[in-house]
Design an enzyme around this catalytic site. Sequence first.
Site, PDB file in Angstrom:
ATOM      1  N   LYS A  40     -27.813  21.359  -0.346  1.00 14.17           N
ATOM      2  CA  LYS A  40     -27.696  19.925  -0.646  1.00 14.17           C
ATOM      3  C   LYS A  40     -28.274  19.527  -2.011  1.00 14.17           C
ATOM      4  CE  LYS A  40     -27.539  18.235   4.110  1.00 14.17           C
ATOM      5  NZ  LYS A  40     -28.043  17.237   5.058  1.00 14.17           N
ATOM      6  N   ASP A  52     -25.963  10.936   4.791  1.00 13.01           N
ATOM      7  CA  ASP A  52     -26.972  11.177   5.835  1.00 13.01           C
ATOM      8  C   ASP A  52     -27.766   9.908   6.126  1.00 13.01           C
ATOM      9  OD1 ASP A  52     -26.395  13.844   6.305  1.00 13.01           O
ATOM     10  OD2 ASP A  52     -27.771  14.566   4.763  1.00 13.01           O
ATOM     11  N   ASN A  63     -47.110  14.911   6.647  1.00  8.87           N
ATOM     12  CA  ASN A  63     -46.618  16.295   6.587  1.00  8.87           C
ATOM     13  C   ASN A  63     -47.770  17.280   6.606  1.00  8.87           C
ATOM     14  OD1 ASN A  63     -44.281  17.970   6.398  1.00  8.87           O
ATOM     15  ND2 ASN A  63     -44.938  18.536   4.338  1.00  8.87           N
ATOM     16  N   MET A  70     -34.479  13.923  14.495  1.00  7.66           N
ATOM     17  CA  MET A  70     -33.313  14.447  13.782  1.00  7.66           C
ATOM     18  C   MET A  70     -32.862  15.788  14.374  1.00  7.66           C
ATOM     19  SD  MET A  70     -33.561  13.567   9.830  1.00  7.66           S
ATOM     20  CE  MET A  70     -34.102  11.994   9.235  1.00  7.66           C
ATOM     21  N   GLY A 123     -30.586  12.881  17.346  1.00  3.52           N
ATOM     22  CA  GLY A 123     -30.062  13.390  16.079  1.00  3.52           C
ATOM     23  C   GLY A 123     -28.565  13.618  16.080  1.00  3.52           C
TER      24      GLY A 123
HETATM   25  P1  ATR Z   1     -35.147  20.300   5.826  1.00  2.97           P
HETATM   26  O1  ATR Z   1     -34.413  20.421   4.537  1.00  2.97           O
HETATM   27  O2  ATR Z   1     -34.275  20.467   7.043  1.00  2.97           O
HETATM   28  O3  ATR Z   1     -35.947  19.056   5.903  1.00  2.97           O
HETATM   29  P2  ATR Z   1     -37.415  21.963   5.095  1.00  2.97           P
HETATM   30  O4  ATR Z   1     -37.336  21.536   3.686  1.00  2.97           O
HETATM   31  O5  ATR Z   1     -37.633  23.422   5.385  1.00  2.97           O
HETATM   32  O6  ATR Z   1     -36.116  21.583   5.912  1.00  2.97           O
HETATM   33  O7  ATR Z   1     -38.571  21.112   5.826  1.00  2.97           O
HETATM   34  C1  ATR Z   1     -39.056  21.425   7.090  1.00  2.97           C
HETATM   35  C2  ATR Z   1     -40.099  20.417   7.495  1.00  2.97           C
HETATM   36  O8  ATR Z   1     -40.637  20.801   8.777  1.00  2.97           O
HETATM   37  C3  ATR Z   1     -41.295  20.352   6.540  1.00  2.97           C
HETATM   38  O9  ATR Z   1     -41.814  19.046   6.553  1.00  2.97           O
HETATM   39  C4  ATR Z   1     -42.272  21.332   7.202  1.00  2.97           C
HETATM   40  O10 ATR Z   1     -43.621  21.111   6.855  1.00  2.97           O
HETATM   41  P3  ATR Z   1     -44.239  21.797   5.521  1.00  2.97           P
HETATM   42  O11 ATR Z   1     -43.746  21.004   4.355  1.00  2.97           O
HETATM   43  O12 ATR Z   1     -45.711  21.707   5.703  1.00  2.97           O
HETATM   44  O13 ATR Z   1     -43.724  23.220   5.520  1.00  2.97           O
HETATM   45  C5  ATR Z   1     -42.048  20.994   8.653  1.00  2.97           C
HETATM   46  N1  ATR Z   1     -42.476  22.094   9.525  1.00  2.97           N
HETATM   47  C6  ATR Z   1     -41.816  23.235   9.804  1.00  2.97           C
HETATM   48  N2  ATR Z   1     -42.527  24.005  10.647  1.00  2.97           N
HETATM   49  C7  ATR Z   1     -43.681  23.336  10.909  1.00  2.97           C
HETATM   50  C8  ATR Z   1     -44.843  23.589  11.724  1.00  2.97           C
HETATM   51  N3  ATR Z   1     -44.948  24.711  12.449  1.00  2.97           N
HETATM   52  N4  ATR Z   1     -45.828  22.656  11.752  1.00  2.97           N
HETATM   53  C9  ATR Z   1     -45.733  21.512  11.039  1.00  2.97           C
HETATM   54  N5  ATR Z   1     -44.658  21.217  10.244  1.00  2.97           N
HETATM   55  C10 ATR Z   1     -43.653  22.106  10.180  1.00  2.97           C
END
Ligand code: ATR
Length: 280
Positions: free
Chosen positions: A70, A107, A156, A221, A244
């Site tokens: 994207k 989106d 986050n 989502m 979602g």
């Molecule tokens: P997308 O493009 O689908 O949003 P992404 O950029 O990989 O995917 O983002 C994933 C999100 O899920 C992020 O906010 C991530 O937190 P971090 O920025 O700290 O990595 C969050 N996420 C994924 N696994 C997680 C976990 N086990 N605990 C807390 N947050 C998590």
Amino acid sequence: MITGAARVAGVCGQPIAHSLSPVLHNAWIAEAGIDAAYVPFAPPEGRFEAFVDGLRGGVVRGLNVTIPFKERALALADEASAVARRAGASNLLLFRPDGTIFADNTDGVGLLEALKAQANYEAKTGPVVLLGAGGAARGAAAALIEAGAPSVRIINRTLARAQEIAAEMGAGCSAHAWDDAPAALADAALVVNATSLGLGGRAGPDVDLDAAPASAVVMDMVFKPLRTEFLERAAASGRRTVDGLEMLVRQAVPSFEAFFGQVPPASVDVRALALKALDQ
Ligand code: ATR
């Protein structure tokens, strides 16, 4: 029937096999009886730009773009809508006859329409708590702010990513650590999970929803499963929920219009078809 004059559009991602977009668009195409096809494309990660470049001039009408392309889709475009620029990502590329590419992002519209459809929720209602700071969260923040949300609080695990989005969005958007969730939730009108937590039936984001007012709407989502642990928890405490899948269906509507020049027929229940494809 697909003839030699068919209009072709598609969806591009890596991987793409589990995308529901071909299910939605081809059901609408069949119902509307138009000479068209909507096909999946999964170029190798390093070949995305070359693939899209080859479509200039209208080889296909347009492409939906999904993970992980994207951001690169936006960067490739000659022109972009304000909402795509603000989101920093595009899920819809349109190929103009003159060879240029227009990038849009539906989106955000999908999110806002889903909130309205399932919870009668308007962005301006009140403060939003957004969990996550990836691409999905960025798009949601952009759409909610543009639609009049008084504030968007991004929480986050990695605070720096939330701060980066907040800085880009400007006034009304702030970044918070996970430990600050109770304070951020105290007067929230909407809580949105934009992390990947909860996917595949695993535990959702670890926040105490009871810190939010009973009137708060909770949206996830993640739509695999449709009723995530997070949504189940919200519903158990009597809160209105938005799933979602509704967002996915709603983002597809303006895409279909852009590709095929007509609104998708309401007479086919694409949500039911998507649920069947999800095996739920
Ligand atoms: P997308 O493009 O689908 O949003 P992404 O950029 O990989 O995917 O983002 C994933 C999100 O899920 C992020 O906010 C991530 O937190 P971090 O920025 O700290 O990595 C969050 N996420 C994924 N696994 C997680 C976990 N086990 N605990 C807390 N947050 C998590």
